[in-house]
Enzyme design. Structure first.
Site, mmCIF file in Angstrom:
data_model
loop_
_atom_site.group_PDB
_atom_site.id
_atom_site.type_symbol
_atom_site.label_atom_id
_atom_site.label_comp_id
_atom_site.label_asym_id
_atom_site.label_seq_id
_atom_site.Cartn_x
_atom_site.Cartn_y
_atom_site.Cartn_z
ATOM 1 N N GLN A 1 0.822 -1.211 0.000
ATOM 2 C CA GLN A 1 0.000 0.000 0.000
ATOM 3 C C GLN A 1 0.857 1.262 0.000
ATOM 4 O O GLN A 1 0.429 2.312 -0.498
ATOM 5 C CB GLN A 1 -0.986 -0.003 1.169
ATOM 6 C CG GLN A 1 -0.396 -0.157 2.543
ATOM 7 C CD GLN A 1 -0.300 -1.609 3.001
ATOM 8 O OE1 GLN A 1 -0.124 -2.510 2.203
ATOM 9 N NE2 GLN A 1 -0.414 -1.811 4.308
ATOM 10 N N ASN B 1 9.430 -6.528 1.494
ATOM 11 C CA ASN B 1 9.119 -7.953 1.342
ATOM 12 C C ASN B 1 8.586 -8.249 -0.059
ATOM 13 O O ASN B 1 8.580 -7.383 -0.945
ATOM 14 C CB ASN B 1 8.131 -8.404 2.428
ATOM 15 C CG ASN B 1 6.811 -7.659 2.349
ATOM 16 O OD1 ASN B 1 6.448 -7.084 1.316
ATOM 17 N ND2 ASN B 1 6.072 -7.666 3.454
ATOM 18 N N THR C 1 17.500 -11.103 1.212
ATOM 19 C CA THR C 1 18.900 -10.712 1.271
ATOM 20 C C THR C 1 19.808 -11.930 1.146
ATOM 21 O O THR C 1 19.402 -13.056 1.437
ATOM 22 C CB THR C 1 19.186 -9.937 2.572
ATOM 23 O OG1 THR C 1 20.477 -9.352 2.492
ATOM 24 C CG2 THR C 1 19.104 -10.849 3.785
ATOM 25 N N GLN D 1 23.844 -12.554 8.116
ATOM 26 C CA GLN D 1 22.895 -12.377 7.021
ATOM 27 C C GLN D 1 21.643 -13.211 7.245
ATOM 28 O O GLN D 1 20.531 -12.773 6.947
ATOM 29 C CB GLN D 1 23.565 -12.759 5.691
ATOM 30 C CG GLN D 1 23.097 -11.953 4.500
ATOM 31 C CD GLN D 1 23.362 -10.470 4.678
ATOM 32 O OE1 GLN D 1 24.293 -10.072 5.366
ATOM 33 N NE2 GLN D 1 22.530 -9.635 4.084
ATOM 34 N N HIS E 1 18.405 -11.843 9.105
ATOM 35 C CA HIS E 1 17.367 -10.977 8.531
ATOM 36 C C HIS E 1 16.003 -11.663 8.498
ATOM 37 O O HIS E 1 15.014 -11.125 8.980
ATOM 38 C CB HIS E 1 17.757 -10.554 7.120
ATOM 39 C CG HIS E 1 18.698 -9.401 7.080
ATOM 40 N ND1 HIS E 1 18.299 -8.108 7.289
ATOM 41 C CD2 HIS E 1 20.033 -9.352 6.854
ATOM 42 C CE1 HIS E 1 19.339 -7.303 7.199
ATOM 43 N NE2 HIS E 1 20.405 -8.028 6.942
ATOM 44 N N HIS F 1 25.685 -9.353 -1.596
ATOM 45 C CA HIS F 1 26.908 -9.075 -0.843
ATOM 46 C C HIS F 1 27.892 -10.202 -1.106
ATOM 47 O O HIS F 1 27.544 -11.379 -0.932
ATOM 48 C CB HIS F 1 26.652 -9.030 0.669
ATOM 49 C CG HIS F 1 25.510 -8.154 1.078
ATOM 50 N ND1 HIS F 1 24.230 -8.647 1.274
ATOM 51 C CD2 HIS F 1 25.453 -6.829 1.347
ATOM 52 C CE1 HIS F 1 23.441 -7.650 1.652
ATOM 53 N NE2 HIS F 1 24.153 -6.530 1.698
ATOM 54 N N ASP G 1 26.517 -2.467 5.860
ATOM 55 C CA ASP G 1 25.119 -2.250 6.243
ATOM 56 C C ASP G 1 24.925 -0.919 6.959
ATOM 57 O O ASP G 1 23.860 -0.305 6.859
ATOM 58 C CB ASP G 1 24.649 -3.377 7.171
ATOM 59 C CG ASP G 1 24.349 -4.659 6.425
ATOM 60 O OD1 ASP G 1 24.161 -4.599 5.195
ATOM 61 O OD2 ASP G 1 24.302 -5.720 7.077
ATOM 62 N N GLU H 1 16.079 3.442 -44.343
ATOM 63 C CA GLU H 1 15.070 2.891 -43.435
ATOM 64 C C GLU H 1 13.655 3.121 -43.950
ATOM 65 O O GLU H 1 12.681 2.863 -43.239
ATOM 66 C CB GLU H 1 15.230 3.526 -42.043
ATOM 67 C CG GLU H 1 16.556 3.157 -41.374
ATOM 68 C CD GLU H 1 16.674 3.683 -39.955
ATOM 69 O OE1 GLU H 1 15.798 4.471 -39.540
ATOM 70 O OE2 GLU H 1 17.624 3.285 -39.264
#
Length: 444
Positions: free
Chosen positions: A196, A225, A248, A270, A273, A340, A373, A427
Site C-alpha cells: 500500500q 518484502n 537478502t 545475514q 534478517h 553481498h 550495512d 530505413e
C-alpha cells in the site's frame, strides 16, 4: 549445518552458464504469484485514498494510524528521546554516506561534434521520490540513511518516506526511523507499510474531502518484502523503481587461509534478517567447510534469533559449494551474482579485482557485510536474486536522468545533411530526411 554442492572436477566444467546458475542455492521468491494478492490492495489505495490506507494499516500492521502523515512534533520528539549513542552512530553513518555519495555526483559535459555542432549531457534529478523503509522483523533506520542521502545529493526537490505503523508507537513508524528522518531534515513521513505504501506513492492519496495528503511520486526506492516487490512490478511505468528487492543474500569466497569463526559469524549475520535469507560459502577447502560447520553449530544456538537463523541456514537458499581452486570459485560467485560478496582468501584484494558480478564486494577479514550495512559509507540497497549481473545498487545516479541537449548551427546541419538523408531513406523513412532538407529550401 550447511548443505553441500560439490562442483569439483568435471562437475563445474560440464555446466554452461545457465546450468551453473540453476545449480546454485537460491530462495524461492515468486513475485508473479504475489501480484494476485497485491493488485486489489493497489486498486483499493487508488480509489480509496487516505481512508483505504488507514484501513490497510489496521488490517496488515494491527494498528490504525491516528493520521497518515506523521506530525512534525512526533518526529521531533523521536529525535529528542533517541538514545545518545544511537544518535551518534546514525550521525557518523550519515557523515560517511555523504562522503562517498558526494563523489558520485555527475557534471554536465559538452562534446563538440563539429564546428557549430554540440551535444551536451546534463543530469536532471527526478521531481519527487518516495522512499520505503521496512519495519517488519527488524527496524531499519540505516535504510533511511541509505535512501535519503543519495536522493539529497542528487538534489531531488521533494522527498517523502513511508514506513509501517507500529502498535508500540501509537500507530506511527518506529521512533528510531522517525529520528533518522529528523537527522536528515526529512519532515514528510507517512505511517504506511507494504504494497500500500508503493501504491500511495504511485497514485497519491486524498482524504474524504478531496484534499491531497500525499502527492504522487516520480520514483520509488527502498527494499521490502515480496509484496512490496510485487507492487513495484505492478506499478512500474506509472512510477520508476529502483529494483524488485528479494531476500537478502551473502556469498563468501574463501580458501584455507580464512578464519572459520569469522566466516560463520558473517553467514549468521545475514541469516538473521529472515528465514529466506541466503548464506552461501564457496571454498576450495573441505577442511575450512568442516570448520565453518563446527563454528556454526557453536554460534547459532548462542545468537538472539536462533530459530530464524537456523531455518535460513538449512533452507534451500543456503549451502556450501566446493570447488577445485579460487579461480573456479570466481566462476561460481560471478554466476551467483550475490547482493553481498565477501572475499576471504590469500591476496584478497587481487581476487576481488577479478570479480565481475556482485552488488557490493567486501575485501579481506576486516570488511564484513555488517560494516557496509551501517557505516562503511557505501550503500546497502543492493540488487538481489542474481540481478547484480546487470544492475547496480542505489546511488546518486539512481535519482538522476541523463538528458542530451543537441545544438547545431545551420552550417553544421548542412555538413551532415546528406548523411541523415541517406540513413533515413535506407530505413524507408523519407520524411525524416525531408525534415532536414526543408531547412535549406529557397523561401519565396
Amino acid at each position: 549445518m550447511l548443505s553441500r554442492i560439490d562442483l569439483r572436477g568435471t562437475a563445474l566444467s560440464d555446466l554452461d552458464a545457465r546450468g551453473l546458475r540453476n545449480t546454485l542455492p537460491r530462495a524461492e521468491f515468486d513475485v508473479e504469484a504475489a501480484l494476485d494478492t497485491v493488485r486489489p490492495i493497489c486498486e483499493q489505495v487508488e480509489h480509496g485514498g487516505v481512508e483505504a490506507l488507514l484501513e490497510l494499516g489496521e488490517k496488515f500492521d494491527g494498528v490504525r494510524p491516528p493520521q497518515l502523515r506523521v506530525p512534525a512534533e512526533v518526529i521531533t520528539a523521536a529525535l529528542e528521546t533517541l538514545d545518545p549513542a544511537v544518535r551518534a552512530a546514525l550521525e557518523e553513518s550519515i557523515r560517511r554516506a555523504r562522503l562517498v555519495h558526494a563523489d558520485q555526483r555527475r557534471t554536465e559535459v559538452t562534446t563538440k561534434v563539429s564546428d557549430g555542432g554540440t551535444v551536451t549531457e546534463k543530469w536532471i534529478p527526478v521531481d519527487r521520490v518516495g522512499l520505503y523503509v521496512p519495519g517488519g522483523k527488524a527496524v531499519y533506520p540505516s535504510s533511511v540513511v541509505m535512501n535519503v542521502v543519495p536522493a539529497q545529493l542528487a538534489e531531488v526537490g521533494s522527498i517523502a518516506v513511508a514506513s509501517p505503523p507500529q502498535k508500540d508507537n501509537g500507530g506511527y513508524p518506529h521512533p528510531t526511523i522517525l529520528a533518522a528522518c529528523a537527522l536528515l531534515d526529512v519532515d514528510e513521513v507517512y505511517a504506511v507499510g507494504g504494497a500500500q505504501a508503493v501504491a500511495m506513492f504511485a497514485h497519491g492519496a486524498r482524504d474524504a474531502s478531496g484534499v491531497t495528503v500525499c502527492e504522487p511520486a516520480t520514483l520509488v526506492t527502498g527494499p521490502g518484502n515480496i509484496y512490496v516487490a510485487a507492487a513495484k512490478r505492478l506499478l512500474k511505468g506509472l512510477i520508476g523503481i529502483d529494483a524488485e528487492a528479494g531476500p537478502t543474500e551473502i556469498a563468501i569466497l574463501a580458501d584455507a587461509t580464512a578464519q572459520p569463526d569469522l566466516v560463520a559469524a558473517d553467514l549468521i549475520s545475514q541469516a538473521e534478517h529472515d528465514e529466506l535469507a541466503a548464506s552461501v560459502l564457496v571454498t576450495d577447502s573441505v577442511e575450512l567447510a568442516d570448520a565453518v560447520d563446527a563454528a556454526l553449530e557453536r554460534r547459532v544456538p548462542a545468537t538472539k534469533h536462533t530459530e530464524r537463523v537456523r531455518i535460513a541456514l538449512t533452507g534451500r537458499q543456503s549451502g556450501t559449494v566446493l570447488v577445485d581452486d579460487v579461480s573456479a570459485g570466481l566462476r561460481v560467485v560471478d554466476s551467483y551474482a550475490a547482493e553481498h560478496l565477501e572475499i576471504q582468501t590469500a591476496d584478497a584484494a587481487s581476487v576481488a579485482a577479478k570479480v565481475r558480478n556482485a552488488g557490493a564486494i567486501f575485501v579481506g577479514d576486516h570488511s564484513p557485510v555488517s560494516l557496509g550495512d551501517y557505516a562503511a559509507g557505501s550503500n546497502h540497497v543492493l540488487p538481489t536474486g542474481g540481478c547484480a549481473c546487470h544492475s547496480s545498487g542505489l546511488s546518486v545516479q539512481s535519482f538522476l536522468r541523463g538528458v542530451h541537449v543537441i545544438d547545431y548551427s545551420r552550417d553544421a546541419l548542412d555538413e551532415i545533411a546528406e548523411t541523415v538523408v541517406t540513413l533515413a531513406n535506407s530505413e524507408d523513412l523519407p520524411a525524416h530526411g525531408e525534415a532536414v532538407t526543408a531547412r535549406f529550401e529557397a523561401r519565396s
